[in-house]
Design a protein around this motif. Structure first.
Motif, mmCIF file in Angstrom:
data_model
loop_
_atom_site.group_PDB
_atom_site.id
_atom_site.type_symbol
_atom_site.label_atom_id
_atom_site.label_comp_id
_atom_site.label_asym_id
_atom_site.label_seq_id
_atom_site.Cartn_x
_atom_site.Cartn_y
_atom_site.Cartn_z
ATOM 1 N N ASP A 193 0.976 -1.298 -0.214
ATOM 2 C CA ASP A 193 -0.274 -0.040 -0.051
ATOM 3 C C ASP A 193 0.900 1.192 -0.021
ATOM 4 O O ASP A 193 2.085 1.397 0.746
ATOM 5 N N PRO A 194 0.533 2.170 -0.920
ATOM 6 C CA PRO A 194 1.417 3.395 -0.961
ATOM 7 C C PRO A 194 1.409 4.369 0.189
ATOM 8 O O PRO A 194 2.424 5.169 0.553
ATOM 9 N N PHE A 195 0.051 4.055 1.061
ATOM 10 C CA PHE A 195 0.273 4.916 2.257
ATOM 11 C C PHE A 195 0.501 4.244 3.535
ATOM 12 O O PHE A 195 1.410 4.973 4.516
ATOM 13 N N TYR A 245 -20.882 -9.315 -15.938
ATOM 14 C CA TYR A 245 -19.846 -8.377 -15.930
ATOM 15 C C TYR A 245 -20.190 -6.939 -15.589
ATOM 16 O O TYR A 245 -20.966 -6.371 -16.086
ATOM 17 N N VAL A 246 -19.008 -6.398 -14.735
ATOM 18 C CA VAL A 246 -19.125 -4.999 -14.340
ATOM 19 C C VAL A 246 -17.667 -4.670 -14.589
ATOM 20 O O VAL A 246 -16.687 -5.272 -13.972
ATOM 21 N N SER A 247 -17.376 -3.499 -15.076
ATOM 22 C CA SER A 247 -16.020 -2.889 -15.260
ATOM 23 C C SER A 247 -16.144 -1.547 -14.638
ATOM 24 O O SER A 247 -16.982 -0.750 -14.031
ATOM 25 N N LEU A 248 -14.884 -1.194 -13.661
ATOM 26 C CA LEU A 248 -14.825 -0.120 -12.852
ATOM 27 C C LEU A 248 -13.483 0.874 -13.468
ATOM 28 O O LEU A 248 -12.510 0.094 -13.584
ATOM 29 N N TYR A 249 -13.868 2.112 -13.371
ATOM 30 C CA TYR A 249 -12.660 3.088 -13.954
ATOM 31 C C TYR A 249 -12.444 4.107 -12.836
ATOM 32 O O TYR A 249 -13.543 4.995 -12.668
ATOM 33 N N ALA A 250 -11.389 4.025 -12.117
ATOM 34 C CA ALA A 250 -11.341 4.944 -11.053
ATOM 35 C C ALA A 250 -10.291 5.921 -11.004
ATOM 36 O O ALA A 250 -9.337 6.031 -11.987
ATOM 37 N N HIS A 251 -10.319 6.991 -10.036
ATOM 38 C CA HIS A 251 -9.456 8.096 -10.127
ATOM 39 C C HIS A 251 -9.446 9.079 -11.262
ATOM 40 O O HIS A 251 -8.251 9.787 -11.573
ATOM 41 N N LEU A 252 -10.398 9.359 -11.924
ATOM 42 C CA LEU A 252 -10.601 9.947 -13.290
ATOM 43 C C LEU A 252 -10.477 11.456 -12.903
ATOM 44 O O LEU A 252 -10.833 12.063 -11.720
ATOM 45 N N SER A 253 -9.944 12.282 -13.765
ATOM 46 C CA SER A 253 -10.079 13.912 -13.594
ATOM 47 C C SER A 253 -11.421 14.370 -14.016
ATOM 48 O O SER A 253 -11.871 15.356 -13.660
ATOM 49 N N GLY A 276 -9.522 10.964 -5.409
ATOM 50 C CA GLY A 276 -9.513 10.107 -4.557
ATOM 51 C C GLY A 276 -8.333 9.589 -3.838
ATOM 52 O O GLY A 276 -7.391 10.289 -3.702
ATOM 53 N N ARG A 277 -8.200 8.194 -3.545
ATOM 54 C CA ARG A 277 -7.101 7.766 -2.653
ATOM 55 C C ARG A 277 -6.072 7.412 -3.855
ATOM 56 O O ARG A 277 -5.875 6.137 -3.976
ATOM 57 N N ALA A 317 2.687 -9.029 -13.209
ATOM 58 C CA ALA A 317 3.231 -10.112 -12.018
ATOM 59 C C ALA A 317 4.296 -9.484 -10.997
ATOM 60 O O ALA A 317 4.551 -10.245 -9.982
ATOM 61 N N LYS A 318 4.851 -8.321 -11.286
ATOM 62 C CA LYS A 318 5.764 -7.681 -10.433
ATOM 63 C C LYS A 318 5.154 -7.494 -9.115
ATOM 64 O O LYS A 318 4.158 -6.660 -9.053
ATOM 65 N N GLN A 319 5.726 -7.874 -7.874
ATOM 66 C CA GLN A 319 5.288 -7.542 -6.533
ATOM 67 C C GLN A 319 5.856 -6.335 -5.968
ATOM 68 O O GLN A 319 6.705 -6.001 -5.165
ATOM 69 N N ASN A 320 5.144 -4.980 -6.731
ATOM 70 C CA ASN A 320 5.556 -3.749 -6.375
ATOM 71 C C ASN A 320 4.597 -3.056 -5.672
ATOM 72 O O ASN A 320 3.670 -3.603 -4.970
ATOM 73 N N GLN A 321 4.652 -1.699 -5.690
ATOM 74 C CA GLN A 321 3.624 -0.898 -4.653
ATOM 75 C C GLN A 321 2.688 -0.483 -5.734
ATOM 76 O O GLN A 321 2.702 0.086 -6.772
ATOM 77 N N SER A 322 1.556 -0.550 -5.318
ATOM 78 C CA SER A 322 0.339 -0.042 -6.031
ATOM 79 C C SER A 322 0.381 1.449 -5.996
ATOM 80 O O SER A 322 0.991 2.171 -5.105
ATOM 81 N N LEU A 323 -0.579 2.276 -6.756
ATOM 82 C CA LEU A 323 -0.557 3.562 -6.714
ATOM 83 C C LEU A 323 -2.015 4.123 -5.899
ATOM 84 O O LEU A 323 -2.281 5.139 -5.906
ATOM 85 N N ASP A 324 -2.750 3.191 -5.544
ATOM 86 C CA ASP A 324 -3.910 3.795 -4.705
ATOM 87 C C ASP A 324 -3.945 2.586 -3.334
ATOM 88 O O ASP A 324 -3.443 1.564 -3.376
#
Length: 324
Positions: A193-195, A245-253, A276-277, A317-324
């Motif tokens: 988690d980035p925070f 099926y439902v798709s979600l698109y977040a953090h839009l401007s 948002g976060r 597949a990279k185990q990195n940090q997410s942006l939200d």
């Protein structure tokens, strides 16, 4: 009164009366009657034969012969049509219905006969009854097979239409064009988690792109949310594609669609932001199936080459940090 006949007797030099024997008279009468009957039979036969050979009768004979020939040609054409139809029935069962996951039509259903022992009783009154009955029976069987096959094709057409609608509705393209991406920041799975820096489940994919980058609908559907009231998502859009099926698109401007609007795959629906976060401008993208959140990585066959998909798969597949 019968006429009396005499003859001259030269011995007695006198006329003597001619006496007719009774047996001879009967024989002459019988011979006469037989001659009359024979002449009558010959006359009737000649008249009858002459009547059959009238121009009209000759024309009817020619028409009958032509009809018999046409029936034989018709039977030959029906045999050819049955062979073509059999090929279509085989393709229908083993290709079309198999592809659309429909049960094959049994052979006995396609070639079922007709009930009733006296179905062709009226045809047996004609001279060429066997030819008429066999032709009529074959024609009716061919008609029934055509009806069954026609109904099958109608079913296949409906299944194809539903399949086409289904394929168009599945979210099958990447919501941000590859040329607009900075990078694929984070994939589906446990990420940092980035925070809080704690490892937690990341339920979607993060696509890093400059603020204002176009975001596209990944499949046909109806916008069911276009707001910023969901916790952490900021300005976001949800599209119901049907079939669960439902798709979600977040953090839009900002948005380009409203709630209740119908969209097609590839339609511009919004723009990348960091509402948002969110730690930086990016698109957080999720896919839900029957209420469960599933990995979007399996839904990009619509606009990525095998090489691009392989690269995306490696980055996700990279185990990195997410942006939200």
């Amino acid at each position: 009164m019968s006429k009396v006949k005499y003859y001259y007797d030269s011995e007695t030099l006198s006329y003597r009366k001619i006496e007719t024997k009774r047996g001879r008279k009967v024989g002459v009468m019988v011979l006469f009657v037989a001659a009359v009957v024979l002449c009558s039979f010959i006359l009737v036969t000649i008249m009858f034969n002459t009547a059959l050979e009238t121009p009209k009768e000759k024309m009817l004979k020619r028409e009958l012969a032509q009809m018999q020939l046409q029936y034989k040609l018709l039977n030959k054409k029906m045999t050819q049509a049955q062979a073509v139809l059999a090929n279509l029935e085989e393709r229908d069962n083993n290709i079309y219905r198999l592809y659309f996951e429909a049960n094959p039509i049994p052979e006995e259903q396609r070639k079922a006969g007709f009930g009733g022992v006296n179905r062709y009783e009226a045809l047996y009154n004609y001279e060429n009854a066997d030819l008429l009955v066999s032709t009529t029976r074959d024609l009716e069987k061919l008609q029934k097979r055509l009806i069954v096959h026609s109904k099958s094709l109608d079913e296949i057409a409906k299944l194809a239409e539903d399949k086409e609608k289904f394929l168009a509705s599945i979210p099958a393209i990447q919501p941000v064009n590859n040329e607009d991406l900075t990078r694929m920041a984070s994939g589906y799975g446990f990420r940092s988690d980035p925070f809080t820096k704690a490892r937690k489940m990341h339920w979607g994919m993060d696509f890093t792109a400059p603020r204002g980058t176009p975001v596209y609908a990944s499949g046909d559907g109806v916008v069911i949310r276009s707001d910023n009231t969901a916790s952490g998502f900021g300005k976001h859009i949800r599209i119901d594609h049907g079939y669960g099926y439902v798709s979600l698109y977040a953090h839009l401007s900002r948005y380009n669609v409203r709630k209740g609007e119908k969209v097609k795959r590839g339609d511009l629906i919004g723009f990348v932001g960091s509402t948002g976060r969110s730690q930086a401008p990016h698109l957080h993208y999720e896919i839900h199936k029957n209420g469960d959140k599933i990995n979007p990585i399996n839904f990009y066959y619509g606009n990525l080459s095998p090489q691009e998909f392989e690269e995306l798969l490696k980055n996700a597949a990279k185990q990195n940090q997410s942006l939200d």
